[in-house]
Write a protein that holds these residues in place. Structure first.
Motif, PDB file in Angstrom:
ATOM      1  N   PHE A 182       0.848  -1.194   0.000  1.00  0.00           N
ATOM      2  CA  PHE A 182       0.000   0.000   0.000  1.00  0.00           C
ATOM      3  C   PHE A 182       0.886   1.247   0.000  1.00  0.00           C
ATOM      4  N   PRO A 183       0.745   2.141  -0.993  1.00  0.00           N
ATOM      5  CA  PRO A 183       1.609   3.329  -1.056  1.00  0.00           C
ATOM      6  C   PRO A 183       1.102   4.421  -0.107  1.00  0.00           C
ATOM      7  N   LEU A 242      -0.451   0.310 -15.810  1.00  0.00           N
ATOM      8  CA  LEU A 242       0.503  -0.738 -15.464  1.00  0.00           C
ATOM      9  C   LEU A 242       0.513  -1.010 -13.961  1.00  0.00           C
ATOM     10  N   THR A 243       0.406   0.058 -13.154  1.00  0.00           N
ATOM     11  CA  THR A 243       0.378  -0.117 -11.701  1.00  0.00           C
ATOM     12  C   THR A 243      -0.854  -0.890 -11.264  1.00  0.00           C
ATOM     13  N   ALA A 244      -2.005  -0.536 -11.846  1.00  0.00           N
ATOM     14  CA  ALA A 244      -3.236  -1.269 -11.514  1.00  0.00           C
ATOM     15  C   ALA A 244      -3.125  -2.732 -11.914  1.00  0.00           C
ATOM     16  N   LEU A 245      -2.494  -2.995 -13.042  1.00  0.00           N
ATOM     17  CA  LEU A 245      -2.308  -4.370 -13.496  1.00  0.00           C
ATOM     18  C   LEU A 245      -1.418  -5.143 -12.526  1.00  0.00           C
ATOM     19  N   ALA A 246      -0.305  -4.505 -12.107  1.00  0.00           N
ATOM     20  CA  ALA A 246       0.628  -5.181 -11.216  1.00  0.00           C
ATOM     21  C   ALA A 246       0.045  -5.389  -9.822  1.00  0.00           C
ATOM     22  N   ALA A 302       3.362   8.526 -10.714  1.00  0.00           N
ATOM     23  CA  ALA A 302       2.884   7.276 -11.305  1.00  0.00           C
ATOM     24  C   ALA A 302       4.036   6.294 -11.519  1.00  0.00           C
ATOM     25  N   TRP A 303       5.186   6.797 -11.932  1.00  0.00           N
ATOM     26  CA  TRP A 303       6.348   5.958 -12.177  1.00  0.00           C
ATOM     27  C   TRP A 303       6.858   5.332 -10.878  1.00  0.00           C
ATOM     28  N   THR A 357       5.374  -0.950  -6.354  1.00  0.00           N
ATOM     29  CA  THR A 357       4.552  -2.151  -6.481  1.00  0.00           C
ATOM     30  C   THR A 357       5.383  -3.343  -6.954  1.00  0.00           C
ATOM     31  N   LEU A 358       6.261  -3.100  -7.924  1.00  0.00           N
ATOM     32  CA  LEU A 358       7.063  -4.186  -8.483  1.00  0.00           C
ATOM     33  C   LEU A 358       8.193  -4.622  -7.556  1.00  0.00           C
TER      34      LEU A 358
END
Length: 632
Positions: free
Chosen positions: A13-14, A309-313, A350-351, A357-358
């Motif tokens: 969680f960010p 991409l963040t939502a996907l990961a 966003a980056w 997340t990764l």
């Protein structure tokens, strides 16, 4: 749908500003490991040493990560490993293709355009590849415009660039700048207009930025202080602001003047480019870029792509692993980190959110650590010149891997992390050098010192030296860290020179502020002394396979190196600039400077040295001698 059916192993969680962050000293692997409020409330920490605080922006929850948190302190929703095989082969293949394509687009389009836009205002247009092949042989073909007349009228031309007698077209453009101006004007037409973008930094005050904007706009009553303050506030919030563009001069142009530029008139295009560069030069000292409309649109597209991409990961661990495996260190991570300080604030957010997340994937964490190390000197060089804001930079990510022994040892062994940290610290401090009349010394009023632009190097060094035994390697004869460290301390010698005031000058009415920057720099450098020297000759190396471990000096040998390679060269340079005075009766005592220190006479019981300093009270002296203090 896949994400809802597969649980996540690590929370990730960010944290946003003012979120509640929980610390459990019983469960955490180190002081950087934390839990979000939701995970803490659903986990058992009865009888543990816990505390909480309100977060600043950045960081994430470590629940579910066994390297960061005791598994007994996990919440029920995290910690379970899900195999990648939970996804169908078709889904894995599709995600890999899409993510690799997106990553290549980000590098080839976003990174290159961001750096090229900055080069256009940093007097390095010749290195801007986006300006190459803008022109062909004939003037009309060089700048040919493919579009309707209505589309042309949406593009705007500066009044200073119009080649008519009613404008400033009679003023010639310097020959040395004409080529760059022509290229820039042609690029503006191809890119649907060009805009001057101002980037935020944490070096200039709100008042300084406001004053620079007033110089940009001129003393017009249409730009009162209240409006300028709103612009500066918007700049600080969003990270960048378009402050000038083609639309600003519409009212000064006739239809024919606009068509001159749109139809490819070489002189008009050159004047247009020169006018834009002149406006950019009014913001000299601030970080600026010249971006086309297409480039600005690509930034907005990139934000949406990274958020997707963040939502996907985040949807599930198998997809997170698939995304992480598709983003590679050399072709993808390195270019993105090199452009990090110049990115739009929303884009940076966003980056970094995607990277956090990764990081739940160990392999990706090692790849990010390697890319961070490989780009360190480049990014630090930009930051030392005043580019970027610390809390929005890639420096905030370093704690995610520099607090892990495995990653630090690997970076030191394979990528010379210690050497890069030492060189980056020296190069950062060297930016603040100025000539004091005799030699170059650190200027305590330079923004590198007043705003502690060296602090990322010091912080990362502390993280690395926290690894047990790592300090044993800093002085290795196979490495460069020791020489760079001694050179950095030598730069900081004699900062903030002071001079005695005679009683006829009265009291100090306004105290200079230089002592603050010098004091903070000395404290920061001094905070590393004990960390660097907390070892014995018999201590084992934490990186036995590293070349650094083969030629590690003893403490006696280190003392000799510090004396003969550090103190002696510095003392010799100071001696060259030292000017003794005569011992004439007519010369007041406080103006005298002895030719040498008196000999010690221990056997007679007399004083070991003279009572006064061996320099006149009319010359500068300083309390700051970090090289001597480190040697001591």
């Amino acid at each position: 749908e896949v994400g809802t059916s597969i649980p996540r192993r690590v929370c990730q969680f960010p944290f946003k500003r003012n979120d509640i962050v929980w610390v459990c000293r019983t469960c955490q692997a180190d002081e950087t490991c934390v839990l979000c409020h939701k995970c803490y409330k659903q986990s058992n920490h009865e009888g543990h040493d816990v505390a909480f605080y309100h977060a600043q922006a950045g960081g994430c929850c470590d629940c579910g990560d066994p390297d960061a948190w005791d598994p007994s302190g996990f919440c029920p929703h995290h910690g379970t490993t899900t195999a990648k095989e939970a996804l169908s082969p078709h889904t894995v293949d599709a995600v890999q293709i899409i993510v690799k394509t997106v990553a290549e687009w980000l590098v080839e389009t976003l990174c290159q355009e961001t750096q090229q836009a900055h080069l256009r205002t940093s007097h390095d247009i010749d290195n801007d590849t986006s300006l190459k092949d803008v022109h062909s042989d004939s003037p009309q073909q060089q700048t040919g415009y493919s579009g309707s007349l209505m589309a042309r009228r949406e593009l705007v031309f500066c009044s200073e660039a119009a080649s008519t007698s009613k404008s400033r077209g009679d003023q010639p453009v310097p020959q040395s700048d004409a080529c760059n101006s022509l290229q820039l004007g042609g690029l503006a037409r191809q890119g649907q207009g060009i805009y001057l973008v101002l980037h935020a930094d944490d070096v200039h005050t709100k008042q300084q930025v406001s004053q620079s904007l007033r110089q940009l706009f001129g003393g017009s009553s249409y730009h009162p202080d209240s409006l300028l303050n709103k612009l500066v506030t918007s700049l600080q919030t969003h990270g960048q602001l378009v402050v000038w563009g083609t639309m600003e001069v519409l009212s000064d142009l006739t239809a024919s003047q606009r068509l001159l530029w749109a139809d490819g008139d070489v002189e008009a295009i050159t004047r247009f480019g020169a006018a834009m560069l002149e406006r950019a030069n009014r913001l000299d000292g601030l970080t600026t870029s010249l971006s086309t409309r297409l480039e600005l649109m690509n930034e907005q597209r990139a934000v949406a792509v990274l958020e997707w991409l963040t939502a996907l990961a985040r949807s599930c661990d198998p997809l997170c692993q698939t995304v992480a495996e598709s983003i590679l260190p050399e072709p993808h991570l390195v270019p993105m980190l090199r452009a990090d300080l110049l990115l739009l604030s929303r884009l940076t957010k966003a980056w970094h959110s995607l990277l956090l997340t990764l990081l739940a994937v160990p392999t990706f964490k090692s790849h990010l650590a390697a890319a961070y190390c490989d780009t360190y000197r480049h990014v630090t060089s930009q930051y030392a010149r005043g580019i970027g804001v610390l809390e929005r930079s890639g420096y905030t990510l370093s704690v995610q891997f520099l607090n892990r022994v495995t990653y630090v040892v690997d970076l030191v062994q394979r990528r010379d992390l210690l050497g890069k940290l030492g060189k980056s610290l020296y190069e950062t401090l060297a930016v603040a050098l100025s000539f004091d009349g005799k030699k170059k010394r650190l200027d305590p009023n330079h923004f590198v010192l007043t705003h502690r632009r060296y602090s990322p190097c010091v912080s990362d060094l502390k993280c690395v030296l926290n690894v047990k035994g790592m300090a044993r390697l800093f002085s290795s004869k196979c490495g460069t860290f020791l020489s760079d460290w001694l050179a950095s301390l030598a730069l900081a010698q004699w900062m903030d020179g002071l001079m005695w005031r005679t009683f006829t000058e009265g009291h100090v009415e306004t105290e200079p502020r230089g002592w603050v920057g010098a004091f903070n720099a000395s404290i920061s450098l001094g905070s590393l002394f004990e960390r660097l020297l907390c070892w014995d000759d018999i201590d084992a190396s934490p990186a036995p396979d590293s070349p650094l471990s083969s030629q590690v000096p003893t403490i006696v040998e280190l003392t000799q190196v510090c004396l003969f390679d550090g103190l002696v060269p510095w003392q010799e340079q100071e001696t060259e600039h030292y000017q003794p005075t005569s011992n004439a009766i007519t010369l007041e005592d406080y103006k005298k400077a002895t030719a040498s220190l008196p000999y010690a006479t221990v056997h007679t019981g007399e004083a070991l040295a003279q009572a006064a300093l061996p320099l006149p009270h009319v010359s500068q002296w300083s309390f700051h001698l970090p090289l001597h203090r480190f040697f001591a």
